[in-house]
Every structure is written in structure tokens, then in C-alpha cells.
Scaffold this motif. Structure first.
Motif, PDB file in Angstrom:
ATOM      1  N   ASP A  76       0.726  -1.241   0.036  1.00  0.00           N
ATOM      2  CA  ASP A  76      -0.158   0.130   0.087  1.00  0.00           C
ATOM      3  C   ASP A  76       0.899   1.451  -0.111  1.00  0.00           C
ATOM      4  O   ASP A  76       1.748   1.273   0.703  1.00  0.00           O
ATOM      5  CB  ASP A  76      -0.841   0.069   1.256  1.00  0.00           C
ATOM      6  CG  ASP A  76      -1.878  -1.034   1.052  1.00  0.00           C
ATOM      7  OD1 ASP A  76      -2.463  -1.487  -0.145  1.00  0.00           O
ATOM      8  OD2 ASP A  76      -2.458  -1.530   2.441  1.00  0.00           O
ATOM      9  N   PHE A  77       0.584   2.151  -0.968  1.00  0.00           N
ATOM     10  CA  PHE A  77       1.293   3.428  -0.811  1.00  0.00           C
ATOM     11  C   PHE A  77       0.397   4.555  -0.764  1.00  0.00           C
ATOM     12  O   PHE A  77      -0.722   4.463  -1.354  1.00  0.00           O
ATOM     13  CB  PHE A  77       2.029   3.628  -2.312  1.00  0.00           C
ATOM     14  CG  PHE A  77       3.053   2.576  -2.767  1.00  0.00           C
ATOM     15  CD1 PHE A  77       4.316   2.781  -2.132  1.00  0.00           C
ATOM     16  CD2 PHE A  77       2.675   1.477  -3.269  1.00  0.00           C
ATOM     17  CE1 PHE A  77       5.394   1.876  -2.445  1.00  0.00           C
ATOM     18  CE2 PHE A  77       3.644   0.565  -3.560  1.00  0.00           C
ATOM     19  CZ  PHE A  77       5.042   0.669  -3.174  1.00  0.00           C
ATOM     20  N   ALA A  78       0.665   5.699   0.335  1.00  0.00           N
ATOM     21  CA  ALA A  78       0.109   6.728   0.313  1.00  0.00           C
ATOM     22  C   ALA A  78       0.423   8.041  -0.527  1.00  0.00           C
ATOM     23  O   ALA A  78       1.695   7.880  -0.856  1.00  0.00           O
ATOM     24  CB  ALA A  78       0.105   7.274   1.750  1.00  0.00           C
ATOM     25  N   VAL A  79      -0.621   8.459  -1.422  1.00  0.00           N
ATOM     26  CA  VAL A  79      -0.123   9.595  -2.304  1.00  0.00           C
ATOM     27  C   VAL A  79      -0.949  10.837  -2.035  1.00  0.00           C
ATOM     28  O   VAL A  79      -2.116  10.582  -1.418  1.00  0.00           O
ATOM     29  CB  VAL A  79      -0.176   9.105  -3.551  1.00  0.00           C
ATOM     30  CG1 VAL A  79       0.577   7.992  -3.949  1.00  0.00           C
ATOM     31  CG2 VAL A  79      -1.750   8.650  -4.049  1.00  0.00           C
ATOM     32  N   ASP A  80      -0.689  11.858  -2.458  1.00  0.00           N
ATOM     33  CA  ASP A  80      -1.458  13.085  -2.382  1.00  0.00           C
ATOM     34  C   ASP A  80      -2.427  13.394  -3.556  1.00  0.00           C
ATOM     35  O   ASP A  80      -3.535  13.707  -3.108  1.00  0.00           O
ATOM     36  CB  ASP A  80      -0.550  14.445  -2.196  1.00  0.00           C
ATOM     37  CG  ASP A  80       0.133  14.441  -1.049  1.00  0.00           C
ATOM     38  OD1 ASP A  80      -0.250  13.889   0.007  1.00  0.00           O
ATOM     39  OD2 ASP A  80       1.709  14.960  -0.962  1.00  0.00           O
ATOM     40  N   ASP A  81      -1.988  12.941  -4.590  1.00  0.00           N
ATOM     41  CA  ASP A  81      -2.825  12.969  -5.930  1.00  0.00           C
ATOM     42  C   ASP A  81      -3.075  11.469  -6.246  1.00  0.00           C
ATOM     43  O   ASP A  81      -2.201  11.109  -7.330  1.00  0.00           O
ATOM     44  CB  ASP A  81      -2.136  13.868  -6.684  1.00  0.00           C
ATOM     45  CG  ASP A  81      -2.601  14.359  -8.153  1.00  0.00           C
ATOM     46  OD1 ASP A  81      -3.830  13.628  -8.323  1.00  0.00           O
ATOM     47  OD2 ASP A  81      -2.158  14.800  -9.168  1.00  0.00           O
ATOM     48  N   LEU A  82      -4.359  11.119  -6.171  1.00  0.00           N
ATOM     49  CA  LEU A  82      -4.498   9.698  -6.857  1.00  0.00           C
ATOM     50  C   LEU A  82      -4.405   9.813  -8.251  1.00  0.00           C
ATOM     51  O   LEU A  82      -4.066   8.910  -8.957  1.00  0.00           O
ATOM     52  CB  LEU A  82      -6.046   9.387  -6.205  1.00  0.00           C
ATOM     53  CG  LEU A  82      -5.965   8.832  -4.774  1.00  0.00           C
ATOM     54  CD1 LEU A  82      -7.523   8.308  -4.584  1.00  0.00           C
ATOM     55  CD2 LEU A  82      -5.226   7.500  -4.846  1.00  0.00           C
ATOM     56  N   ASP A  83      -5.363  10.740  -8.973  1.00  0.00           N
ATOM     57  CA  ASP A  83      -5.244  10.708 -10.392  1.00  0.00           C
ATOM     58  C   ASP A  83      -4.001  10.838 -11.147  1.00  0.00           C
ATOM     59  O   ASP A  83      -3.620  10.451 -11.960  1.00  0.00           O
ATOM     60  CB  ASP A  83      -6.126  11.961 -10.893  1.00  0.00           C
ATOM     61  CG  ASP A  83      -7.774  11.505 -10.489  1.00  0.00           C
ATOM     62  OD1 ASP A  83      -8.013  10.505 -10.419  1.00  0.00           O
ATOM     63  OD2 ASP A  83      -8.250  12.580 -10.121  1.00  0.00           O
ATOM     64  N   GLY A  84      -3.108  11.831 -10.513  1.00  0.00           N
ATOM     65  CA  GLY A  84      -1.726  12.071 -11.069  1.00  0.00           C
ATOM     66  C   GLY A  84      -0.871  10.940 -11.024  1.00  0.00           C
ATOM     67  O   GLY A  84      -0.269  10.703 -11.929  1.00  0.00           O
ATOM     68  N   THR A  85      -0.965  10.255  -9.767  1.00  0.00           N
ATOM     69  CA  THR A  85      -0.145   9.128  -9.682  1.00  0.00           C
ATOM     70  C   THR A  85      -0.663   7.774 -10.317  1.00  0.00           C
ATOM     71  O   THR A  85       0.234   7.206 -11.089  1.00  0.00           O
ATOM     72  CB  THR A  85      -0.069   8.892  -8.165  1.00  0.00           C
ATOM     73  OG1 THR A  85       0.343   9.867  -7.290  1.00  0.00           O
ATOM     74  CG2 THR A  85       0.922   7.567  -7.843  1.00  0.00           C
ATOM     75  N   GLU A  86      -1.802   7.851 -10.589  1.00  0.00           N
ATOM     76  CA  GLU A  86      -2.335   6.590 -11.397  1.00  0.00           C
ATOM     77  C   GLU A  86      -1.901   6.712 -12.899  1.00  0.00           C
ATOM     78  O   GLU A  86      -1.479   5.965 -13.542  1.00  0.00           O
ATOM     79  CB  GLU A  86      -3.896   6.682 -11.294  1.00  0.00           C
ATOM     80  CG  GLU A  86      -4.518   5.756 -12.316  1.00  0.00           C
ATOM     81  CD  GLU A  86      -5.979   5.719 -12.467  1.00  0.00           C
ATOM     82  OE1 GLU A  86      -6.730   5.496 -13.455  1.00  0.00           O
ATOM     83  OE2 GLU A  86      -6.552   5.871 -11.380  1.00  0.00           O
ATOM     84  N   ALA A  87      -1.970   7.863 -13.258  1.00  0.00           N
ATOM     85  CA  ALA A  87      -1.328   8.384 -14.645  1.00  0.00           C
ATOM     86  C   ALA A  87      -0.084   8.017 -14.962  1.00  0.00           C
ATOM     87  O   ALA A  87       0.557   7.383 -15.752  1.00  0.00           O
ATOM     88  CB  ALA A  87      -1.703   9.785 -15.196  1.00  0.00           C
ATOM     89  N   LEU A  88       0.938   8.490 -13.933  1.00  0.00           N
ATOM     90  CA  LEU A  88       2.208   8.032 -13.912  1.00  0.00           C
ATOM     91  C   LEU A  88       2.446   6.626 -13.894  1.00  0.00           C
ATOM     92  O   LEU A  88       3.183   6.223 -14.613  1.00  0.00           O
ATOM     93  CB  LEU A  88       3.025   8.766 -12.787  1.00  0.00           C
ATOM     94  CG  LEU A  88       3.196  10.375 -13.210  1.00  0.00           C
ATOM     95  CD1 LEU A  88       3.546  11.023 -11.746  1.00  0.00           C
ATOM     96  CD2 LEU A  88       3.931  10.730 -14.394  1.00  0.00           C
ATOM     97  N   LEU A  89       1.757   6.271 -12.862  1.00  0.00           N
ATOM     98  CA  LEU A  89       1.991   4.266 -12.785  1.00  0.00           C
ATOM     99  C   LEU A  89       1.770   3.844 -13.914  1.00  0.00           C
ATOM    100  O   LEU A  89       2.155   2.708 -14.512  1.00  0.00           O
ATOM    101  CB  LEU A  89       1.245   3.895 -11.562  1.00  0.00           C
ATOM    102  CG  LEU A  89       1.735   4.332 -10.213  1.00  0.00           C
ATOM    103  CD1 LEU A  89       0.739   4.105  -9.175  1.00  0.00           C
ATOM    104  CD2 LEU A  89       2.983   3.474 -10.142  1.00  0.00           C
ATOM    105  N   LEU A  90       0.377   4.110 -14.624  1.00  0.00           N
ATOM    106  CA  LEU A  90       0.232   3.348 -16.026  1.00  0.00           C
ATOM    107  C   LEU A  90       1.276   3.598 -16.976  1.00  0.00           C
ATOM    108  O   LEU A  90       1.513   2.788 -17.994  1.00  0.00           O
ATOM    109  CB  LEU A  90      -1.315   3.766 -16.455  1.00  0.00           C
ATOM    110  CG  LEU A  90      -2.450   3.524 -15.331  1.00  0.00           C
ATOM    111  CD1 LEU A  90      -3.733   4.157 -15.813  1.00  0.00           C
ATOM    112  CD2 LEU A  90      -2.641   1.915 -15.315  1.00  0.00           C
ATOM    113  N   GLU A  91       1.752   4.957 -17.149  1.00  0.00           N
ATOM    114  CA  GLU A  91       2.774   4.992 -18.163  1.00  0.00           C
ATOM    115  C   GLU A  91       3.904   4.267 -17.948  1.00  0.00           C
ATOM    116  O   GLU A  91       4.769   3.752 -18.884  1.00  0.00           O
ATOM    117  CB  GLU A  91       3.487   6.587 -17.983  1.00  0.00           C
ATOM    118  CG  GLU A  91       2.171   7.384 -18.759  1.00  0.00           C
ATOM    119  CD  GLU A  91       3.074   9.209 -18.654  1.00  0.00           C
ATOM    120  OE1 GLU A  91       4.205   9.280 -18.568  1.00  0.00           O
ATOM    121  OE2 GLU A  91       2.110   9.791 -18.710  1.00  0.00           O
ATOM    122  N   LEU A  92       4.223   3.837 -16.569  1.00  0.00           N
ATOM    123  CA  LEU A  92       5.440   3.080 -16.418  1.00  0.00           C
ATOM    124  C   LEU A  92       5.351   1.598 -16.496  1.00  0.00           C
ATOM    125  O   LEU A  92       6.240   0.863 -16.526  1.00  0.00           O
ATOM    126  CB  LEU A  92       5.959   3.510 -14.644  1.00  0.00           C
ATOM    127  CG  LEU A  92       6.279   4.453 -14.319  1.00  0.00           C
ATOM    128  CD1 LEU A  92       6.497   4.758 -12.965  1.00  0.00           C
ATOM    129  CD2 LEU A  92       7.834   5.002 -15.008  1.00  0.00           C
TER     130      LEU A  92
END
Length: 122
Positions: A76-92
Motif C-alpha cells: 500500500d502506498f499513500a499519495v497526495d494525488d490519486l489521479d496524477g499518480t495513477e497516470a504516471l504508474l500506468l505510463e510506467l
């Protein structure tokens, strides 16, 4: 009375330790451990937590939420911006399964080796 234990490492089985370490390094900013080699790679945080990735021949990826190959563990990872982090993770190279039981509270993804992990709001 609890034992004086401190979690210091988590190791994930996978088919390609270097590739999985690269994914999590880009996702978290953790540093690659200098003794990483072909069959094992690791990332270290400043507070001492170590995430390891070990090669397992014939590795079977979990198929979350299907229990035919159960997840057994997830991060589990805590993040400030779910949408922004999701987009980056999908790119990775992360994958977002259709089944999302957390509603607006958390999101489930799988890493390139199939391990489930969740993002929660900080």
C-alpha cells in the motif's frame, strides 16, 4: 507484550528482478541497492526499509481478484494525488484491473510482474 521487532525488508518473487526494481524505483524514487545483480535487486529508503525483488524460475503471477493464483501479499502506498499518480504508474507499466473494491478510498493496480498494490490518499 509485543516483541521488539522492526520491519526492515519486504521481498517479492518475480521473473525479472531488474525490471521490477526499475518499475518501483521510478514509481517511488527509492535508490537501487548497490549489491543488486541479475537474480536479485533491491531498493532502499532513507528510513532503512528495503524492498527486494528475487528471481524465481517459473514464477506464476497473482491474478487478482481471481484466487486461482492468489495475491498472498500486496503493498500500500499513500499519495497526495490519486489521479496524477495513477497516470504516471500506468505510463510506467502498471495495470489497473477493472474490479476496484475501494470506491473513492483506494485504487488497486498490479505491477509489471502481476503483484497487486494499492494507492490510498495521504
Amino acid at each position: 507484550m509485543p516483541l521488539p521487532m522492526k520491519l526492515t525488508a519486504i521481498t517479492l518473487d518475480c521473473p525479472d528482478p531488474q525490471a521490477l526494481a526499475a518499475f518501483y524505483r521510478q514509481a517511488t524514487g527509492l535508490e537501487l541497492h548497490p549489491e543488486s545483480d541479475g537474480d536479485f535487486a533491491g531498493l532502499a529508503s532513507e528510513d532503512g526499509l528495503f524492498i527486494g525483488f528475487q528471481r524465481v524460475d517459473g514464477h506464476q503471477a497473482p491474478r487478482w481478484p481471481d484466487q486461482a493464483a492468489p495475491q498472498q501479499v500486496h503493498l500500500d502506498f499513500a499519495v497526495d494525488d490519486l489521479d496524477g499518480t495513477e497516470a504516471l504508474l500506468l505510463e510506467l507499466g502498471a495495470f489497473k484491473p477493472e474490479y476496484q473494491p475501494g470506491g473513492d478510498r483506494w485504487r488497486v493496480f498490479t505491477d509489471p510482474a502481476g503483484h497487486p498494490f494499492c494507492l490510498t490518499r495521504s
